[in-house]
Motif scaffolding. Structure first.
Motif, PDB file in Angstrom:
ATOM      1  N   LYS A   1       0.865  -1.176   0.000  1.00  0.00           N
ATOM      2  CA  LYS A   1       0.000   0.000   0.000  1.00  0.00           C
ATOM      3  C   LYS A   1       0.901   1.225   0.000  1.00  0.00           C
ATOM      4  CE  LYS A   1      -2.454   0.800   3.757  1.00  0.00           C
ATOM      5  NZ  LYS A   1      -3.562   0.683   4.742  1.00  0.00           N
ATOM      6  N   VAL A   2       0.600   2.197  -0.856  1.00  0.00           N
ATOM      7  CA  VAL A   2       1.437   3.380  -1.023  1.00  0.00           C
ATOM      8  C   VAL A   2       0.586   4.631  -0.847  1.00  0.00           C
ATOM      9  CG1 VAL A   2       3.071   4.581  -2.538  1.00  0.00           C
ATOM     10  CG2 VAL A   2       2.846   2.104  -2.691  1.00  0.00           C
ATOM     11  N   ARG A   3       1.020   5.530   0.047  1.00  0.00           N
ATOM     12  CA  ARG A   3       0.350   6.814   0.220  1.00  0.00           C
ATOM     13  C   ARG A   3       1.247   7.907  -0.339  1.00  0.00           C
ATOM     14  NH1 ARG A   3      -0.490   4.118   5.097  1.00  0.00           N
ATOM     15  NH2 ARG A   3      -2.679   3.574   5.505  1.00  0.00           N
ATOM     16  N   GLY A   4       0.674   8.842  -1.088  1.00  0.00           N
ATOM     17  CA  GLY A   4       1.446   9.917  -1.680  1.00  0.00           C
ATOM     18  C   GLY A   4       0.631  10.675  -2.703  1.00  0.00           C
ATOM     19  N   HIS A   5       1.309  11.189  -3.739  1.00  0.00           N
ATOM     20  CA  HIS A   5       0.610  11.941  -4.772  1.00  0.00           C
ATOM     21  C   HIS A   5       1.256  11.688  -6.126  1.00  0.00           C
ATOM     22  CE1 HIS A   5       4.022  14.602  -3.854  1.00  0.00           C
ATOM     23  NE2 HIS A   5       3.870  15.055  -5.096  1.00  0.00           N
ATOM     24  N   ALA A   6       0.510  11.915  -7.177  1.00  0.00           N
ATOM     25  CA  ALA A   6       1.000  11.727  -8.550  1.00  0.00           C
ATOM     26  C   ALA A   6       1.464  13.049  -9.130  1.00  0.00           C
ATOM     27  CB  ALA A   6      -0.093  11.123  -9.420  1.00  0.00           C
ATOM     28  N   GLU A   7       2.494  12.989  -9.971  1.00  0.00           N
ATOM     29  CA  GLU A   7       3.007  14.167 -10.668  1.00  0.00           C
ATOM     30  C   GLU A   7       3.158  13.838 -12.147  1.00  0.00           C
ATOM     31  OE1 GLU A   7       6.759  15.142  -8.957  1.00  0.00           O
ATOM     32  OE2 GLU A   7       5.903  15.909  -7.063  1.00  0.00           O
ATOM     33  N   LEU A   8       3.065  14.865 -12.985  1.00  0.00           N
ATOM     34  CA  LEU A   8       3.387  14.698 -14.395  1.00  0.00           C
ATOM     35  C   LEU A   8       4.880  14.453 -14.533  1.00  0.00           C
ATOM     36  CD1 LEU A   8       1.194  17.536 -15.951  1.00  0.00           C
ATOM     37  CD2 LEU A   8       0.691  15.095 -15.883  1.00  0.00           C
ATOM     38  N   SER A   9       5.247  13.591 -15.481  1.00  0.00           N
ATOM     39  CA  SER A   9       6.654  13.229 -15.630  1.00  0.00           C
ATOM     40  C   SER A   9       7.016  13.097 -17.098  1.00  0.00           C
ATOM     41  CB  SER A   9       6.934  11.902 -14.910  1.00  0.00           C
ATOM     42  OG  SER A   9       8.211  11.406 -15.222  1.00  0.00           O
ATOM     43  N   GLU A  10       8.168  13.635 -17.451  1.00  0.00           N
ATOM     44  CA  GLU A  10       8.664  13.478 -18.826  1.00  0.00           C
ATOM     45  C   GLU A  10       9.498  12.216 -18.966  1.00  0.00           C
ATOM     46  OE1 GLU A  10      10.752  16.972 -19.925  1.00  0.00           O
ATOM     47  OE2 GLU A  10       8.997  18.305 -19.805  1.00  0.00           O
ATOM     48  N   VAL A  11       9.858  11.621 -17.823  1.00  0.00           N
ATOM     49  CA  VAL A  11      10.713  10.439 -17.834  1.00  0.00           C
ATOM     50  C   VAL A  11       9.899   9.149 -17.903  1.00  0.00           C
ATOM     51  CG1 VAL A  11      12.483   9.160 -16.565  1.00  0.00           C
ATOM     52  CG2 VAL A  11      12.481  11.666 -16.544  1.00  0.00           C
ATOM     53  N   SER A  12       8.810   9.117 -17.149  1.00  0.00           N
ATOM     54  CA  SER A  12       7.977   7.919 -17.110  1.00  0.00           C
ATOM     55  C   SER A  12       7.307   7.679 -18.448  1.00  0.00           C
ATOM     56  CB  SER A  12       6.909   8.065 -16.019  1.00  0.00           C
ATOM     57  OG  SER A  12       5.965   7.029 -16.108  1.00  0.00           O
ATOM     58  N   HIS A  13       7.228   6.409 -18.838  1.00  0.00           N
ATOM     59  CA  HIS A  13       6.607   6.043 -20.120  1.00  0.00           C
ATOM     60  C   HIS A  13       5.150   6.479 -20.183  1.00  0.00           C
ATOM     61  CE1 HIS A  13       5.738   3.738 -23.724  1.00  0.00           C
ATOM     62  NE2 HIS A  13       4.720   3.165 -23.096  1.00  0.00           N
ATOM     63  N   ALA A  14       4.460   6.411 -19.039  1.00  0.00           N
ATOM     64  CA  ALA A  14       3.038   6.771 -19.011  1.00  0.00           C
ATOM     65  C   ALA A  14       2.801   8.271 -18.872  1.00  0.00           C
ATOM     66  CB  ALA A  14       2.342   6.033 -17.870  1.00  0.00           C
ATOM     67  N   GLY A  15       3.870   9.028 -18.619  1.00  0.00           N
ATOM     68  CA  GLY A  15       3.716  10.478 -18.491  1.00  0.00           C
ATOM     69  C   GLY A  15       3.375  10.946 -17.099  1.00  0.00           C
ATOM     70  N   ILE A  16       3.228  10.015 -16.152  1.00  0.00           N
ATOM     71  CA  ILE A  16       3.003  10.367 -14.746  1.00  0.00           C
ATOM     72  C   ILE A  16       3.813   9.421 -13.872  1.00  0.00           C
ATOM     73  CG2 ILE A  16       0.684  11.328 -15.093  1.00  0.00           C
ATOM     74  CD1 ILE A  16      -0.449   8.720 -13.933  1.00  0.00           C
ATOM     75  N   GLU A  17       4.103   9.850 -12.663  1.00  0.00           N
ATOM     76  CA  GLU A  17       4.750   9.002 -11.679  1.00  0.00           C
ATOM     77  C   GLU A  17       4.145   9.301 -10.320  1.00  0.00           C
ATOM     78  OE1 GLU A  17       8.919   9.854 -11.443  1.00  0.00           O
ATOM     79  OE2 GLU A  17       8.621  12.013 -11.269  1.00  0.00           O
ATOM     80  N   PHE A  18       4.303   8.349  -9.392  1.00  0.00           N
ATOM     81  CA  PHE A  18       3.722   8.495  -8.058  1.00  0.00           C
ATOM     82  C   PHE A  18       4.850   8.699  -7.063  1.00  0.00           C
ATOM     83  CE2 PHE A  18       1.354   7.247  -4.235  1.00  0.00           C
ATOM     84  CZ  PHE A  18       0.149   7.903  -4.467  1.00  0.00           C
ATOM     85  N   ILE A  19       4.735   9.745  -6.255  1.00  0.00           N
ATOM     86  CA  ILE A  19       5.747  10.066  -5.251  1.00  0.00           C
ATOM     87  C   ILE A  19       5.217   9.644  -3.883  1.00  0.00           C
ATOM     88  CG2 ILE A  19       7.222  11.860  -4.289  1.00  0.00           C
ATOM     89  CD1 ILE A  19       7.539  11.379  -7.345  1.00  0.00           C
ATOM     90  N   PRO A  20       5.816   8.619  -3.261  1.00  0.00           N
ATOM     91  CA  PRO A  20       5.264   8.101  -2.008  1.00  0.00           C
ATOM     92  C   PRO A  20       5.815   8.847  -0.789  1.00  0.00           C
ATOM     93  CG  PRO A  20       7.064   6.716  -2.709  1.00  0.00           C
ATOM     94  CD  PRO A  20       6.961   7.816  -3.735  1.00  0.00           C
ATOM     95  N   ARG A  21       4.985   9.000   0.207  1.00  0.00           N
ATOM     96  CA  ARG A  21       5.465   9.455   1.517  1.00  0.00           C
ATOM     97  C   ARG A  21       5.422   8.311   2.521  1.00  0.00           C
ATOM     98  NH1 ARG A  21       1.537  10.187   5.209  1.00  0.00           N
ATOM     99  NH2 ARG A  21      -0.623  10.540   4.539  1.00  0.00           N
ATOM    100  N   GLU A  22       4.765   7.194   2.126  1.00  0.00           N
ATOM    101  CA  GLU A  22       4.705   6.024   2.991  1.00  0.00           C
ATOM    102  C   GLU A  22       4.456   4.782   2.145  1.00  0.00           C
ATOM    103  OE1 GLU A  22       1.832   4.164   6.510  1.00  0.00           O
ATOM    104  OE2 GLU A  22       1.708   6.312   6.047  1.00  0.00           O
ATOM    105  N   ILE A  23       5.167   3.704   2.453  1.00  0.00           N
ATOM    106  CA  ILE A  23       4.934   2.402   1.826  1.00  0.00           C
ATOM    107  C   ILE A  23       4.708   1.388   2.933  1.00  0.00           C
ATOM    108  CG2 ILE A  23       5.888   0.524   0.429  1.00  0.00           C
ATOM    109  CD1 ILE A  23       7.479   2.556  -1.144  1.00  0.00           C
ATOM    110  N   GLU A  24       3.616   0.646   2.837  1.00  0.00           N
ATOM    111  CA  GLU A  24       3.300  -0.397   3.801  1.00  0.00           C
ATOM    112  C   GLU A  24       3.245  -1.732   3.075  1.00  0.00           C
ATOM    113  OE1 GLU A  24      -0.387  -1.837   6.701  1.00  0.00           O
ATOM    114  OE2 GLU A  24      -0.387   0.186   5.852  1.00  0.00           O
ATOM    115  N   VAL A  25       3.991  -2.700   3.600  1.00  0.00           N
ATOM    116  CA  VAL A  25       3.983  -4.035   3.004  1.00  0.00           C
ATOM    117  C   VAL A  25       2.786  -4.813   3.567  1.00  0.00           C
ATOM    118  CG1 VAL A  25       5.242  -6.188   2.667  1.00  0.00           C
ATOM    119  CG2 VAL A  25       6.490  -4.009   2.779  1.00  0.00           C
TER     120      VAL A  25
END
Length: 429
Positions: free
Chosen positions: A70-94
């Motif tokens: 489970k990942v909490r965070g927000h999405a940003e537009l990205s020129e690097v990612s193939h899909a054009g967006i990436e997710f920036i996490p502030r927390e990851i829970e296994v």
């Protein structure tokens, strides 16, 4: 729900979101980790930078393929990612870790044997190819129900445990039923007739079982049938309905499953209506002209069905007016020639996907036909008596769901198109 589906993220750039899914791939570049997170709606890149959040980076570095997180965070537009967006996490829970090594490659890039994939069917559902097959199958079922409900049909639920053979023959699985002997239904036939002579227009989607000892790529011992029965109708009436249903399903799948068809590399033509009608006798004559040895009254083999499709040069067509000996006891014979009956098969892309008939609605004729098939009318009294109280002429058909899925998806083995196939050798999972 407490999470947002990945397919919705693009519409919510910058918002605080919670995603959850499987780690499809991890790329560790030392001070930055790229995770591909997958759920049922899609895939997104999760970008973890060590200097931004060391704790999240530590968790990300420990992850393996198919771990559930489970990942909490927000999405940003990205020129690097193939899909054009990436997710920036502030927390990851296994949530759960996956065993290693994996049964096979869930991306499908490394091919696995069909038996291996069926042994780990839950895992196979995660591959893009298998996932696409069953998303298409879902749309087949939706379109089938939608078409009929919009035309005033009632959906019925016939029993799957029966007291005697629905269609005669020995292709039955016996089951103990308290102090009696019962069978798994080989068809909902008798019950949908009972419903049609009161409700007039009915349909069902139901499992059926055939104890055939075949091990062919087009046969299973448990299948799903999509059945229709219509009162005040002839075989020609329900053939017209069947061709309209087929075209509607094909149109809806092509409209709603573009991505899935692309994953499978599948394109198909939608037949023009009305479909061509070929009599059984004409079909036999066509095969004779090509040197095929076949006696009038025999059934067509699968190679002969494919040959007929190439000779007739149609994507889909009907073979009608079958020999009475080839069809079950409940099929209405032609009045002028009882050796021929009001029966038809629908072939699509060289494979029989549906068969149907006009039924006998006259009790005495039904008794005679049951006897002619070597069966005991006393075993069918409950059924015969249904037609003693004002039963109208009626007709219907059945589509094999897995076979139709085969033709639409282009699969060569019906086991690909059944979630948990049952054949002579496979009883698990």
């Amino acid at each position: 729900m407490w999470r947002t589906m990945i397919g919705e993220v693009r519409r919510r750039i910058g918002e605080e979101l919670t995603l959850a899914g499987w780690v499809a791939r991890k790329r560790d570049l030392g001070r930055i980790i790229f995770l591909l997170l997958r759920d049922a709606s899609g895939v997104i890149q999760v970008t973890v930078k060590r200097e931004d959040n060391p704790e999240v980076w530590e968790t990300a570095s420990s992850l393996g393929r198919e771990d559930v997180i489970k990942v909490r965070g927000h999405a940003e537009l990205s020129e690097v990612s193939h899909a054009g967006i990436e997710f920036i996490p502030r927390e990851i829970e296994v949530l759960n870790r996956s065993a290693s090594p994996l049964p096979f490659d869930p991306t499908g890039k490394v091919k696995a044997e069909l038996d291996t994939r069926l042994d780990y069917r839950f895992f196979d559902f995660r591959t893009p190819r298998t996932s696409s097959i069953f998303k298409i199958q879902t749309q087949i079922l939706r379109a089938f129900r939608e078409f009929l409900l919009d035309r005033g049909f009632i959906e019925i639920q016939p029993p799957c445990i029966i007291s005697s053979a629905s269609e005669g023959g020995a292709e039955l699985f016996k089951v103990p039923y308290f102090e009696k002997e019962a069978y798994l239904a080989q068809s909902p036939q008798l019950y949908k007739q009972m419903c049609a002579i009161s409700f007039e227009k009915v349909f069902t989607v139901v499992p059926v079982w055939r104890a055939e000892k075949f091990n062919r790529p087009t046969h299973l011992n448990e299948i799903r049938q999509m059945d229709v029965e219509v009162a005040f109708a002839s075989d020609e009436d329900v053939m017209k309905l069947l061709e309209e249903v087929l075209v509607y399903i094909l149109e809806e799948v092509r409209k709603r499953c573009r991505e899935e068809l692309e994953v499978l590399g599948r394109k198909y033509e939608i037949p023009s209506l009305p479909l061509r009608r070929v009599t059984y006798t004409e079909a036999v004559e066509l095969l004779h002209e090509r040197g095929e040895e076949m006696e009038w009254g025999e059934d067509f083999s699968k190679p002969q069905e494919r040959l007929l499709s190439s000779l007739i040069e149609e994507e889909a067509f009907f073979i009608k007016d079958w020999p009475t000996v080839q069809k079950p006891f409940y099929v209405m014979p032609h009045e002028e020639n009882p050796e021929i009956c009001h029966a038809f098969d629908l072939l699509y892309e060289g494979l029989e996907i549906s068969s149907g008939t006009q039924r006998i609605h006259l009790p005495e004729l039904l008794r005679r036909q049951i006897l002619a098939k070597g069966l005991n009318p006393k075993d069918f009294e409950y059924y015969i008596n249904c037609f003693a109280y004002g039963a109208p002429p009626h007709a219907g058909w059945s589509i094999g769901l897995e076979r139709l899925t085969m033709t639409i998806t282009g699969m060569k083995n019906i086991r690909e198109c059944c979630m948990f196939p049952r054949d002579r050798n496979r009883l698990i999972p």
